[in-house]
Write a protein that holds these residues in place. Structure first.
Motif, PDB file in Angstrom:
ATOM      1  N   ASP A   1       2.505   7.577   0.280  1.00 45.85           N
ATOM      2  CA  ASP A   1       1.260   7.257  -0.411  1.00 45.85           C
ATOM      3  C   ASP A   1       0.347   8.478  -0.445  1.00 45.85           C
TER       4      ASP A   1
ATOM      5  N   THR B   1      -6.747  -0.474  -1.543  1.00 45.92           N
ATOM      6  CA  THR B   1      -5.690  -0.868  -2.480  1.00 45.92           C
ATOM      7  C   THR B   1      -4.394  -1.213  -1.764  1.00 45.92           C
ATOM      8  N   HIS B   2      -4.246  -0.737  -0.534  1.00 52.62           N
ATOM      9  CA  HIS B   2      -3.033  -1.021   0.239  1.00 52.62           C
ATOM     10  C   HIS B   2      -3.272  -2.077   1.320  1.00 52.62           C
TER      11      HIS B   2
ATOM     12  N   PRO C   1     -11.416   3.555  -0.653  1.00 51.06           N
ATOM     13  CA  PRO C   1     -10.808   2.714  -1.696  1.00 51.06           C
ATOM     14  C   PRO C   1      -9.302   2.856  -1.771  1.00 51.06           C
TER      15      PRO C   1
ATOM     16  N   ASP D   1     -14.167  -3.896   4.150  1.00 47.04           N
ATOM     17  CA  ASP D   1     -14.464  -2.646   3.444  1.00 47.04           C
ATOM     18  C   ASP D   1     -15.864  -2.213   3.866  1.00 47.04           C
TER      19      ASP D   1
END
Length: 251
Positions: free
Chosen positions: A16, A99-100, A95, A117
């Motif tokens: 990633d 997303t993961h 961010p 978050d």
């Protein structure tokens, strides 16, 4: 610009990451060849610390702040192998990590995982949101692995730790790692690599001394072997890396 979470993922052998992350990562490796070893030692320290707290100390709640991108043996995986009813809350403000996040929310049926978050500085928000999953009347392991080095003001970093540990009861734990320039654990050559990082990647990083690291543990009972290179924490045969690690218990 390269980003810490993705470069760290690259050093851990993950996928990633982007070409800019790999380029910066490789440049840092040229300047400080042991950085990959640091990343792996930090991850191994996480595994040993969580295994001890869950398997030996009976901890069933973990608050992992500065989660980073999912890799092998994430906190909930280590914890729930030993105690399927363990509850884990992850916190990050990246961010890319968000997303993961689904990879971090694969809890055992008996336990639970959650993702918040939030910035590490926003401790009140973190504590409010974490209380939806964790019972702050019961001991919690607060985990700050490689995160306070992104808070350049030491007083602010101490305040983060103090607020978090004030919110948890006696019998809770603080688990920390932090990079250093101290020569006794191999940090003397770290400064050029840190300078390069700060010019080419985000967020900027700050190394701290053993004494500064120890100040984060004020008021806690340090578990043996105290403040040590994270590679050697309960694994004394390992080669040291310039990243301190320690676990402290709140009396």
């Amino acid at each position: 610009m390269a980003h810490n979470a993705r470069v760290w993922n690259y050093w851990l052998g993950g996928k990633d990451n982007y070409s800019v992350d790999r380029a910066v990562g490789e440049q840092v490796v040229e300047m400080f060849p042991g950085i990959g070893q640091v990343a792996r030692a930090d991850r191994a320290f996480l595994g040993r610390a969580v295994a001890h707290l869950v398997g030996d100390a009976g901890i069933r709640q973990l608050l992992d702040i500065g989660t980073g991108l999912p890799t092998g043996d994430n906190t909930h995986e280590v914890a729930q192998r030993l105690a399927p009813d363990a509850r884990i809350v992850y916190v990050d403000n990246d961010p890319i990590v968000l997303t993961h996040a689904n990879a971090l929310l694969t809890s055992s049926p008996e336990g639970s995982t959650a993702y918040i978050d939030a910035d590490a500085r926003d401790t009140e928000r973190i504590l409010r949101a974490a209380a939806e999953t964790l019972d702050f009347e019961q001991p919690v392991a607060v985990m700050l692995l490689g995160i306070l080095n992104f808070i350049p003001e030491t007083d602010v970093a101490r305040g983060i730790v103090r607020t978090l540990m004030d919110a948890v009861p006696s019998g809770s734990y603080l688990v920390m790692t932090h990079p250093t320039l101290d020569a006794d654990v191999g940090g003397a050559d770290n400064q050029p690599a840190m300078d390069f990082w700060n010019a080419n990647a985000t967020p900027p990083i700050t190394g701290r001394t053993r004494a500064e690291f120890l100040s984060f543990m004020a008021g806690l009972d340090l578990l043996d072997p105290g403040v040590e290179s994270c590679a050697r924490w309960r694994f004394p045969a390992a080669e040291p890396v310039p990243q301190f690690g320690a676990v402290g218990r709140k009396p």
